[in-house]
Every structure is written in C-alpha cells, then in structure tokens.
Scaffold this active site. Structure first.
Site, PDB file in Angstrom:
ATOM      1  N   SER A 558       0.841  -1.186   0.000  1.00 24.76           N
ATOM      2  CA  SER A 558       0.000   0.000   0.000  1.00 24.76           C
ATOM      3  C   SER A 558       0.888   1.253   0.000  1.00 24.76           C
ATOM      4  O   SER A 558       1.664   1.449  -0.928  1.00 24.76           O
ATOM      5  CB  SER A 558      -0.960  -0.034   1.190  1.00 24.76           C
ATOM      6  OG  SER A 558      -2.002   0.902   1.038  1.00 24.76           O
ATOM      7  N   ASP A 644      -9.837  -3.765  -5.394  1.00 25.20           N
ATOM      8  CA  ASP A 644      -9.266  -2.859  -4.401  1.00 25.20           C
ATOM      9  C   ASP A 644      -9.816  -1.452  -4.628  1.00 25.20           C
ATOM     10  O   ASP A 644      -9.703  -0.899  -5.728  1.00 25.20           O
ATOM     11  CB  ASP A 644      -7.746  -2.858  -4.538  1.00 25.20           C
ATOM     12  CG  ASP A 644      -7.038  -2.151  -3.384  1.00 25.20           C
ATOM     13  OD1 ASP A 644      -7.697  -1.395  -2.648  1.00 25.20           O
ATOM     14  OD2 ASP A 644      -5.822  -2.355  -3.246  1.00 25.20           O
ATOM     15  N   HIS A 679      -8.431  -4.705  -1.077  1.00 23.33           N
ATOM     16  CA  HIS A 679      -7.157  -4.161  -0.618  1.00 23.33           C
ATOM     17  C   HIS A 679      -6.435  -5.117   0.327  1.00 23.33           C
ATOM     18  O   HIS A 679      -5.204  -5.176   0.339  1.00 23.33           O
ATOM     19  CB  HIS A 679      -7.395  -2.823   0.077  1.00 23.33           C
ATOM     20  CG  HIS A 679      -6.153  -2.047   0.339  1.00 23.33           C
ATOM     21  ND1 HIS A 679      -5.358  -1.552  -0.675  1.00 23.33           N
ATOM     22  CD2 HIS A 679      -5.549  -1.669   1.502  1.00 23.33           C
ATOM     23  CE1 HIS A 679      -4.322  -0.909  -0.158  1.00 23.33           C
ATOM     24  NE2 HIS A 679      -4.412  -0.968   1.160  1.00 23.33           N
TER      25      HIS A 679
END
Length: 725
Positions: A558, A644, A679
C-alpha cells in the site's frame, strides 16, 4: 537451452498516449488505458500477466508447497480464543481444521461473581454453548468473504452483523434473534463495515459511504419497524471521514468526524432512540482530539469526559472536563516531547493510558480513588527489549480484571488478565505454535541507522541464533499515516527464518514510532525522508556486514508499496528483489483526480497538487511510475487485487508495464492480480497461507537464500522480523 526450457516472453502492454496537463507541466501517460476495469482487453491483459507470473515462478512450486505445509503444520487449526465476558455471557471464537473462516460462539456465565474465564479446550462443547455466527456458512458460494461488524445488543438477545462478498468494502447488514436463531427479514445493503447498538436494544447506528468510498453519513435504524433508516448526520466536507460507536459506560453514542489533521466528536444519549447529537468541541483546523466517557464514581454531578488532544501539544495531552462544559478542562497528563499519548480507556475503578516511548507501545494503569480522584499510575512492564503490549478485549465498565495482550517478534502473543485490586497477573493463553518452536532459538534486537541528515532511525532485527553473516535478508517498511510497525509474532515468518533469512523492519519517518514529529517529518513536502530513511537502513545493514546487496530483498504494501517503488528508482543497486503489495505507485495521477475514491481525504497526507504547484512538482519528483528510467532494476513482484478500492489495480499494472519498457537488465518484473479480492488480499486462511507461500518463495529465491529448510537447512539458519501477511 531447448525451446521447451526457454523462459516465456513477458507480456508487452500496448502504448496509447493519454495527455495530462497541470500547472503548465505536460505528462504523456502511455498506459492509462489500463484503468478501464470493464474493458475485456484490460481483463485479458491482467490474466495474461497472471499466466506469465505463474509460468515464470513455476519452478518455485515445490518450495511454495513446503512453506504452505510448514505454516499449516505449525498452526493449531482447530482452536479456541480466550473467552471474553460481557453481560451474562462468555464470548469466544472457534476455528476448525479444514474450515477457511471462524465460528463465533458464547456460553452462559455460571457465577456472576466469578470473572475468571471458563476452562475448556477446543474439542469441548460447553454446556449451554450457543453458535452466534458461522462465517463459513455466510461465505458459502462466494469467491471472497469478509466479516465487518458482529455486534450483540446490550440485552444479549440480538446480533447485528455485516458481510462483504466482493472485496470492495461495501457491506450488507443483517440481523439475527439469538433466542430463536431466526434471521430478521431486515437487511441494509451498501454500508460501511461497522454497526453500533443503542441502549434501547432496537436501534442500530451505521454509516454509508459516498462515491469516493468515504464514510460520510450516519444513520439509525429501528429493527423490525418496517420503516426507512433515519439520517442522523451528514459530513459535507470531503476531507472528513465518519465513525460511530458507543462508550464503554453505555451512556453515550459518539460520532467522530476526522481528517488527517482535524477532529470533531458529537455525543447523544444512548438510551434515547431519537436523541439529538451535541458537539463536544467544535473543529479547529489542525486540532485532533478523541473522547472517552468517565463518570466520577461517588462524586455527585461529575459526569465527565476524558479528552486526548494535540492543541498546543504535538504529542498530545490528556484532560478531563464536565460533559456539559467540555471547554472547562483540567490537565491529567501534560505534554511531553519524548512520549506520544495514543489513547485512554475508562473503567469504573481505573483508567488505562496507552502511549509510546522509545519506539515501543506501552500501557499504564491509573486507579480511581473512592472520591473520584486518581492514584499513582503503574506501568505494565515486560522483560523483553522488543515486547509490545496493548489492551485486549475489555467491554465491561465495571470489570475487576483488565485484559492485556503482549508479544514480540519471537514471543507468540500472550493474553493476560490483571487483577485491579491485587495487581496479580494471570497468563490465560500463549498463541500455540506446533512443532519444535523454541523462543530461545531466535534472536531479536534493536539497532539504529543514521539518515543523510543525521536522524537516528530505529531498526528491528530478528534472526535465528548462531546464524552466519552476511546472510540473506528481507527489509520491510511502511512509513505513512503515523502507523507504527510494532513487534509482533508471525507463524508464517518462521519459514523465512528457518531458511537462514534475516528479517528487518525499518521504522522510517512517516510512521509514528518516535512520536508525532516522526510522522510530520515523513509526509507532505517532507515525504522523501521516508525513502531516504529506508535507503539509509539498507546501507547500514550492508555496512555492518549483516547482508550484501545480492542477498537483500525489500517488501512493503500500500503506502509501503509507494516506498518500494521509490527506492527501486533511487537505489536499485542495493536490492536483489523488491516485493510490492497493492502498491500506491502512481500517486500523482490519483491525487489529481478528486472523483477517485479517497483522493480528497488524502490531501492532508500528501498535499493537494491541484491547487499547489509546489506539491505537484514535489510529488512528481518521487512518483515511482513517473520516474521509471532506463537503468538496471532488481527483480520485482507486484501484487494487487481487481476490486481494491484504496489502491486501484491500475497503478501496479501501469508501473509493471513501464518497468518492462525501461528495464535495461532483463531481471524479471512480475504482476500478480487477485481477480476476486480487495485491498486486504484474498480471503480465507488457507488461501492466505498459499498467497504468503507464493510471496515468501519468491523472496527466498530472489535473495538466493537456502530454499530447502527443514533437515536440509543450516541448523543455525534463519531470521524473523517485521510485519508479514
């Protein structure tokens, strides 16, 4: 080589120019066409990339299978959590061998005066045990499953729970009568993850999200009414997120609105299903605060809030104030430059203060006197240098016991109950690790590196005792949102350690390990400190002889994936391989588009390049995608998910295409896309273990580590550290 043994040719994404112009700067993007998720051509490209990744890593299948088998063999598959008391029940979760998801249960409290958890094992069905929710049943027929809320009403009779079966973090709220087991026909779709019961046991508060996936509205719903939900509060400012919850005292429902730098909290009577909400303290730009209800026992008329805030206190200060006059404050803990206050939890007989000192989380208990004052605080300490501790599940206002969790890189998580009168500490459980795991076979230690500007950077190092150096090493980093990478145990990580790999965590600026200023110095126009800190740690590991560049790999996800992309451009010569999970590698394109999810709320973290030329220029100078150049890159594996909503799959897809186009060395660049996940990656514990095995096998191969492990491994050989999947 014969044709049958030649490696497959990497996919080549077509180049279709898209023009972007801001502040007089023109960027021609050849791969923006990959953003169209509904395009069959885009989906076909991602599937071809998956096939290429599978073919290129096919030789690692035996290693992947070994690692998966090791994770499975070390995990107690049929297991039971420590029961937590709330009301007249003990609540706990079970897992069963062969089942992907957990099962939520409860059993009745036999003696109201006995706060010791009942003693039974994973194979015992307790008298009166009630199954609340079987996640496996809810997940049946779905490629993805995530549980959001699982909240029981205060009278113990009703369950509200929410599920996401896509991975896009939009949940469906459902209800069940725990007395009969029957599901209510009431169902609310497209909400945020959480659900909060009011004290009337019929009203439920929840949030919905806007088109940018921002929780922007709080609603309340009367179960069984047949009517629509009532809008309680809408947040018009696109920088702010909303969250709703109930105080531990059960007296108030709180609505918290927060941006990255500003807070505002509202409260209402939890027993009144039509209650109006009142602002605690009006928002002021740059001032953050949180609220805890702490009525002063035995003191008439002293209904009070505890407020943790950073007004003229960068590391926060703790004050108390009357509920009816929150501006009239009395300081309990003044600001300190060397201590970051993280939170406060109120109970009938004590306060618990969570804070951070010397890059580690700590817990302090304050007894409450009979007259409502506070006694001398006591820190809950442990003997390990890298032991981190925090509150466990403590739902009861008047519990005589305090539940604490503690662990380290080499110490499996331990759950304690602490008697608030005697201070006696009872170990309830240590996370089981099957096989021959022994803590003393591993070493964990704190080291320090120095940045280019002389800043001391904390470094956590874990390895197997007696390892021969230099060794293969994996360096992990994140460095954003004030998130702290604290020591924690990981069973999967043992498969790296037992193959001779040293695992290192670089606690770089942008995180919160060293206080609020550590965060401030790694965001906005100082974001590059995050990247240079990570490079400094990598150089330090090489300089002290712990590893060599040919055996050093890096991993982050991320915002940590942004870090991976940045250091790949800045210092590719330091790494043999880089693994970037759901990486935020095209940040400028994203934060230039306010219509994309989360963009506006992110401006307080990264800056607003739409309105500020300096921010635009600065972000462009480090954006991994826009700074790919013709140079030797290490082997790179990017992993993403099609659904995501936080970091779109298109960012790593574009990045990989650009790397392939520019890479002058020929090291493999791989893209692996989970086609049914969000995610957080794929769901289901066995599927997650397979994905972890895939990543770890790639890291070991890239670092040229011993890939056999077990009886073929160096008996001294392995290291552990850092957060893992």
């Amino acid at each position: 080589m014969t044709d049958s043994t030649m490696p497959p040719a990497p996919p080549t994404a077509k180049r279709l120019e898209t023009r972007r112009e801001h502040h007089g700067d023109v960027f021609v993007d050849p791969y923006e066409w990959l953003r169209d998720k509904d395009s069959p051509e885009v989906i076909a490209h991602l599937e071809i990339e998956n096939d290429y990744a599978d073919q290129t890593t096919a030789h690692l299948e035996p290693l992947r299978q070994n690692i998966f088998d090791e994770i499975k063999a070390r995990t107690k598959e049929t297991d039971l959590s420590v029961p937590t008391r709330r009301g007249g029940w003990w609540y706990y979760a079970r897992t069963f061998e062969g089942k992907q998801y957990g099962v939520h249960c409860r059993c009745p409290v036999a003696d109201p005066d006995d706060w010791n958890p009942p003693q039974f094992d994973e194979s015992t069905r307790v008298p009166g045990e009630q199954l609340l929710l079987d996640e496996n049943e809810e997940a049946d027929g779905h490629d993805y499953f995530a549980l959001g809320a699982a909240s029981v009403s205060l009278d113990d009779n009703l369950l509200a729970y929410s599920v996401d079966v896509v991975g896009d973090e939009r949940y469906t709220l459902r209800f069940r009568d725990l007395r009969t087991g029957e599901k209510y026909p009431d169902e609310i779709a497209d909400i945020g993850a959480g659900a909060t019961w009011a004290a009337d046991n019929r009203t439920v508060y929840y949030t919905t999200v806007d088109a940018a996936w921002r929780p922007d509205t709080v609603w309340r719903y009367q179960l069984g009414s047949g009517g629509p939900s009532e809008q309680v509060y809408h947040e018009p400012d696109e920088r702010f997120w909303l969250a709703v919850g109930r105080t531990r005292s059960n007296a108030y429902v709180l609505i918290a609105a927060g941006s990255a730098v500003t807070s505002e909290v509202r409260y209402a009577d939890a027993a009144d299903p039509a209650a109006e909400f009142t602002i605690v303290l009006p928002r002021r730009d740059g001032v953050e605060y949180s609220v805890e209800h702490a009525p002063r026992v035995g003191v008439s008329g002293q209904d009070r809030f505890l407020i943790l805030h950073n007004d003229d206190a960068v590391n926060f200060t703790l004050v108390e104030a009357p509920v009816d006059d929150p501006a009239h404050q009395h300081t309990l803990i003044p600001h300190r430059a060397d201590v970051r206050l993280d939170g406060v939890d109120a109970f009938a007989d004590h306060l618990v203060v969570s804070y951070r000192r010397e890059a580690l989380p700590r817990v302090q208990v304050w007894p409450v006197d009979v007259d409502g004052g506070y006694g001398d605080p006591e820190e809950i300490s442990f003997d390990s240098e890298l032991m981190s501790a925090g509150l466990g599940s403590n739902p009861n206002w008047n519990s005589p016991k305090l539940r604490i969790g503690a662990g380290s890189f080499v110490t499996p998580i331990r759950i304690y109950d602490i008697d608030q009168v005697t201070g006696e500490r009872t170990l309830l459980r240590e996370q089981p690790v099957l096989g021959d795991y022994r803590r003393e076979d591993y070493v964990e230690r704190r080291d320090w590196a120095y940045g280019d500007d002389g800043t001391r950077i904390p470094v956590s190092i874990v390895h197997r005792a007696g390892i021969e150096l230099p060794a293969p090493a994996m360096l992990y980093g994140y460095g954003a949102y004030e998130i702290c990478e604290d020591p924690r145990f990981s069973i999967p990580r043992l498969s790296l350690l037992d193959r001779g790999m040293v695992v290192v965590v670089a606690h770089v600026r942008g995180g919160g390990e060293m206080g609020r200023l550590w965060y401030e110095r790694g965001k906005m126009l100082e974001k590059k400190n995050t990247f240079t800190d990570f490079v400094a740690v990598a150089k330090h590991l090489i300089d002290v002889g712990l590893t060599r560049p040919q055996r050093l790999v890096a991993m982050g996800g991320s915002a940590g994936g942004l870090l991976m992309g940045a250091v790949a451009n800045m210092a590719p010569e330091l790494f043999a391989g880089i693994l970037a999970r759901v990486p935020f590698v095209d940040p400028l394109t994203t934060i230039l588009d306010p219509s994309l999810p989360l963009t506006v709320t992110e401006w307080d973290e990264w800056g607003n390049p739409l309105s500020d030329r300096d921010v635009y220029t600065y972000v462009k100078s480090y954006s991994p995608y826009e700074n790919v150049t013709a140079q030797r890159y290490p082997a790179i594996l990017a992993m993403t998910s099609l659904n995501d909503t936080r970091v779109y799959y298109v960012e790593p897809a574009k990045w990989v295409a650009a790397l392939r186009h520019a890479n002058t060395d020929g090291n493999p660049v791989l893209l692996k896309t989970q086609m049914h996940a969000g995610h957080g990656g794929i769901s289901g514990r066995y599927e997650r273990w397979k994905e972890t095995a895939f990543q770890y096998a790639w890291l070991l191969a890239a670092a040229d580590a011993d890939q056999d492990g077990g009886e073929n491994a160096d008996p001294a050989g392995a290291v552990d550290a850092g957060p893992t999947p």
